[in-house]
Design an enzyme around this catalytic site. Structure first.
Site, PDB file in Angstrom:
ATOM      1  N   ARG A  52       0.857  -1.191   0.000  1.00  0.00           N
ATOM      2  CA  ARG A  52       0.000   0.000   0.000  1.00  0.00           C
ATOM      3  C   ARG A  52       0.888   1.234   0.000  1.00  0.00           C
ATOM      4  O   ARG A  52       2.100   1.132   0.160  1.00  0.00           O
ATOM      5  CB  ARG A  52      -0.940  -0.020   1.216  1.00  0.00           C
ATOM      6  CG  ARG A  52      -0.183  -0.466   2.476  1.00  0.00           C
ATOM      7  CD  ARG A  52      -0.602   0.203   3.704  1.00  0.00           C
ATOM      8  NE  ARG A  52      -0.488   1.626   3.604  1.00  0.00           N
ATOM      9  CZ  ARG A  52       0.654   2.295   3.772  1.00  0.00           C
ATOM     10  NH1 ARG A  52       1.798   1.696   4.020  1.00  0.00           N
ATOM     11  NH2 ARG A  52       0.664   3.612   3.685  1.00  0.00           N
ATOM     12  N   GLY A  53       0.235   2.412  -0.136  1.00  0.00           N
ATOM     13  CA  GLY A  53       0.995   3.638  -0.303  1.00  0.00           C
ATOM     14  C   GLY A  53       1.140   3.873  -1.808  1.00  0.00           C
ATOM     15  O   GLY A  53       1.477   2.941  -2.551  1.00  0.00           O
ATOM     16  N   ASP A 236      -2.059  10.843  -2.531  1.00  0.00           N
ATOM     17  CA  ASP A 236      -2.311   9.763  -3.484  1.00  0.00           C
ATOM     18  C   ASP A 236      -2.556  10.300  -4.886  1.00  0.00           C
ATOM     19  O   ASP A 236      -2.399   9.577  -5.864  1.00  0.00           O
ATOM     20  CB  ASP A 236      -3.493   8.906  -3.022  1.00  0.00           C
ATOM     21  CG  ASP A 236      -3.038   8.008  -1.878  1.00  0.00           C
ATOM     22  OD1 ASP A 236      -2.952   8.508  -0.740  1.00  0.00           O
ATOM     23  OD2 ASP A 236      -2.714   6.833  -2.139  1.00  0.00           O
ATOM     24  N   ASN A 246      -5.646  12.335  -0.083  1.00  0.00           N
ATOM     25  CA  ASN A 246      -4.776  11.526   0.783  1.00  0.00           C
ATOM     26  C   ASN A 246      -5.690  10.762   1.740  1.00  0.00           C
ATOM     27  O   ASN A 246      -6.919  10.929   1.736  1.00  0.00           O
ATOM     28  CB  ASN A 246      -3.774  12.412   1.528  1.00  0.00           C
ATOM     29  CG  ASN A 246      -2.698  11.593   2.224  1.00  0.00           C
ATOM     30  OD1 ASN A 246      -2.101  10.703   1.629  1.00  0.00           O
ATOM     31  ND2 ASN A 246      -2.461  11.849   3.502  1.00  0.00           N
ATOM     32  N   LYS A 247      -5.077   9.937   2.560  1.00  0.00           N
ATOM     33  CA  LYS A 247      -5.828   9.093   3.495  1.00  0.00           C
ATOM     34  C   LYS A 247      -6.910   9.883   4.222  1.00  0.00           C
ATOM     35  O   LYS A 247      -6.673  11.006   4.682  1.00  0.00           O
ATOM     36  CB  LYS A 247      -4.848   8.481   4.496  1.00  0.00           C
ATOM     37  CG  LYS A 247      -5.437   7.587   5.550  1.00  0.00           C
ATOM     38  CD  LYS A 247      -6.298   6.470   5.020  1.00  0.00           C
ATOM     39  CE  LYS A 247      -5.588   5.586   4.029  1.00  0.00           C
ATOM     40  NZ  LYS A 247      -6.527   4.709   3.280  1.00  0.00           N
TER      41      LYS A 247
HETATM   42  O1  MRU Z   1      -4.744   3.221   1.854  1.00  0.00           O
HETATM   43  P1  MRU Z   1      -3.254   3.437   1.877  1.00  0.00           P
HETATM   44  O2  MRU Z   1      -2.609   2.899   3.105  1.00  0.00           O
HETATM   45  O3  MRU Z   1      -2.593   2.959   0.604  1.00  0.00           O
HETATM   46  O4  MRU Z   1      -3.088   5.008   1.916  1.00  0.00           O
HETATM   47  C1  MRU Z   1      -1.812   5.573   1.839  1.00  0.00           C
HETATM   48  C2  MRU Z   1      -1.815   7.039   1.985  1.00  0.00           C
HETATM   49  O5  MRU Z   1      -2.841   7.663   2.072  1.00  0.00           O
HETATM   50  C3  MRU Z   1      -0.494   7.730   1.911  1.00  0.00           C
HETATM   51  O6  MRU Z   1      -0.546   8.911   2.641  1.00  0.00           O
HETATM   52  C4  MRU Z   1      -0.238   8.048   0.431  1.00  0.00           C
HETATM   53  O7  MRU Z   1      -0.190   6.899  -0.350  1.00  0.00           O
HETATM   54  C5  MRU Z   1       0.896   8.898   0.123  1.00  0.00           C
HETATM   55  S1  MRU Z   1       2.481   8.533   0.764  1.00  0.00           S
HETATM   56  C6  MRU Z   1       3.091   7.214   0.118  1.00  0.00           C
END
Ligand code: MRU
Length: 347
Positions: A52-53, A236, A246-247
């Site tokens: 993820r990320g 994202d 973002n998250k």
């Molecule tokens: O759902 P996830 O864990 O993939 O979400 C990740 C995030 O929201 C991060 O902040 C984002 O990918 C940017 S940093 C790598």
């Protein structure tokens, strides 16, 4: 001294090899490395957040293309169509992070030039090393933002587990710490899947950076009372006007910072910018299964029969953003012209 974590993403061998992913759903209690040999396994690993990320899922997907194409042994005539089909399958696994599509488009471009599996593997490796380099440069550009003796608040996980390198927002903290700056980090726990409590706390602890976990709802109060000097998060997808997804839980932090006059920075590589999207309103937001919210670690917490909304991301409008730390420098408002210029320069 604690042993380093296994690598987030590793391709083992040549075109006959396999993909290793550190299963992030098991951290911090278990370090399990998945060995994937087919594209279906990669789609499943991305959808379940084993990897993820935004940058990390792009890299994993590129290796997924290699696995998918290898299994179907296309002819030179059917090669490109097959790559596009597999790219579509991978792209549907998570809709918000544009790095996924960015990486898959690079794979399609490579296949158009050289329709063979060697070329696809070379491109996947190049995507991984480009992301690693971008990550390092983000750290170099952003390290001076870290307040000496202060407290930095961050959300979700944006470190080595989320990228091919040191991270995005966390990659700013690592070089600052190594250069001798001293500060504390508050890591939002990041409900529902707890990437902050499980992953960010683990990465910072292993680096020796003081970290405490915070219930998401506590952040705004601490920002208001002056206990936080910098908020830095990842992204994202960043739209052409600087709005970004973002998250979920990021945008309330930006609002709290705006009200309290605390700097709010975003850190992201150029692979996270999507100039085809004019504003944040056009960014697709992934809605995940309601059970992630109604339960915790597999046990139900909400009464039986009660449902949930579960948007995995939210959009923060650009006017709440102090600056965007990228691999080519720190962008400041007005974002639209700077983003356009930077995107053109980075191609
Ligand atoms: O759902 P996830 O864990 O993939 O979400 C990740 C995030 O929201 C991060 O902040 C984002 O990918 C940017 S940093 C790598």
């Amino acid at each position: 001294m604690t042993a380093p974590l296994p690598r987030t993403i590793r391709w083992v061998g040549d075109t006959g090899g396999h993909l290793e992913l550190l299963d992030q759903t098991k951290l911090p209690t278990e370090e399990v490395v998945l060995e994937l040999r087919d594209v279906e396994g990669v789609v499943d690993a991305i959808a379940r957040l084993c990897v993820r990320g935004a940058p990390a899922i792009g890299v994993a997907a590129a290796y997924g293309v290699v696995l998918g194409v290898r299994a179907r042994a296309p002819t030179p005539q059917t090669f490109l169509g097959m790559v596009a089909e597999i790219a579509n399958q991978l792209s549907a696994s998570r809709p918000t992070a544009v790095n996924l599509r960015w990486a898959l488009e690079r794979c399609i471009g490579a296949a158009a030039e050289r329709p063979n599996v060697d070329a696809l593997l070379a491109e996947a490796r190049a995507i991984q090393s480009d992301e690693e380099l971008m990550s390092r440069k983000i750290g170099e550009h952003g390290a001076e933002l870290v307040p000496e003796g202060g407290t930095v608040l961050t959300h979700c996980n944006t470190g080595r587990l989320a990228t091919a390198g040191d991270g995005t927002a966390l990659s700013v903290l690592f070089p600052a710490w190594r250069r001798g700056a001293r500060f504390e980090v508050l890591a939002d726990e990041t409900r529902p899947l707890l990437q902050g409590a499980r992953l960010t706390a683990l990465e910072l602890q292993r680096e020796g950076i003081p970290v405490r976990v915070l219930a998401d709802g506590a952040a705004a109060g601490l920002i208001r009372t002056g206990e936080v000097q910098l908020v830095i998060v990842g992204a994202d997808r960043i739209a052409a006007n600087g709005d970004f997804a973002n998250k979920v839980g990021t945008s309330p932090l930006a609002l709290a910072c705006h009200a309290a006059g605390v700097p709010f920075y975003v850190a992201a590589p150029m692979s996270t910018f999507d100039l085809a999207v004019a504003t944040g309103d056009d960014i697709p937001i992934e809605e995940r299964d309601a059970t992630e919210v109604t339960g915790l670690h597999g046990a139900r917490v909400a009464p039986e029969g009660v449902g949930a909304r579960n948007p995995a991301f939210d959009v923060t409008p650009h006017h709440l953003v102090t600056g965007i730390v990228t691999d080519i420098g720190v962008l400041k408002p007005p974002f639209s012209p700077h983003i356009k210029e930077s995107a053109a320069g980075s191609r």
